[in-house]
Design a protein around this motif. Structure first.
Motif: not given
Ligand SMILES: [Fe+2]
Length: 207
Positions: A28, A78, A123, A158, A162
């Motif tokens: 990530h 992030h 998100w 998130d 992934h």
């Molecule tokens: Fe992400």
């Protein structure tokens, strides 16, 4: 003209989370570094592009501006996400009082936020609008679409695959439970307090 964005280092505590593996976090983090690089690349190219040739169907400046905001939102979301993980998952403080006041109960908020997390393609975000003094839960599918303008994200989650596929496969709900187990509510309370301080008077025309 644009200052270079530098990736923040990956803190060790993120490699010892409860239910989100070190491998997931390391992979990530690489994506985060990619957003930093692409944001810098788009901004460097904006300094060279012919700005007079803007066009809404296709133009270099359009492609760069859309890419720039996508990358910048990736960087910012992030950074908030990594900073809020590594806690004990015990909700408390003024943000929880505000949540209870607005949603009736913490459980009602959690149900809506969890539902948004299961429904988003990118998100789910809890954000505070310092002018309206209102919390919003919104979904941003592709990272730079769906935001409520002027609201400040204080708890982004998130839900891109992934973030959980290595650990949970398609069981996104289990990842959401793990995400909440690792939340540091001290960090979320700091964001809430700082954002609240940013309250501004309404524009004079409405005052
Ligand atoms: Fe992400």
């Amino acid at each position: 003209m644009y200052k270079e964005i530098k990736a923040r280092p990956l803190p060790d505590r993120l490699l010892k989370l409860n239910g989100i593996s070190a491998r997931t976090i390391k992979e990530h983090y690489k994506l985060y570094e990619g957003y930093v690089n692409k944001a810098n690349e788009a901004r460097a190219k904006l300094e060279q592009v012919d700005l007079a040739k803007g066009n809404a169907t296709y133009s270099d400046i359009r492609a760069l501006k859309r890419g720039e905001s996508y990358a910048l939102d990736g960087v910012k979301l992030h950074e908030l996400y990594f900073a809020e993980l590594g806690g004990k998952g015990k909700p408390g403080g003024d943000i929880v009082k505000a949540i209870q006041s607005q949603y009736g109960s913490y459980d009602r908020f959690l149900a809506e936020f969890r539902g948004a997390g299961l429904s988003g393609r990118g998100w789910a975000v809890l954000a505070l609008d310092p002018e309206w003094e209102e919390l919003f839960i919104y979904i941003t599918d592709d990272q730079h679409n769906g935001h409520v303008i002027q609201s400040v994200p204080i708890l982004p989650m998130d839900v891109f695959e992934h973030a959980y596929y290595i650990d949970y496969g398609t069981s996104r709900g289990e990842y959401i439970d793990a995400f909440f187990r690792n939340l540091d509510w001290t960090v979320i309370n700091q964001r809430y307090a700082q954002t609240k301080k940013a309250i501004r008077p309404r524009f004079r025309i409405f005052g």
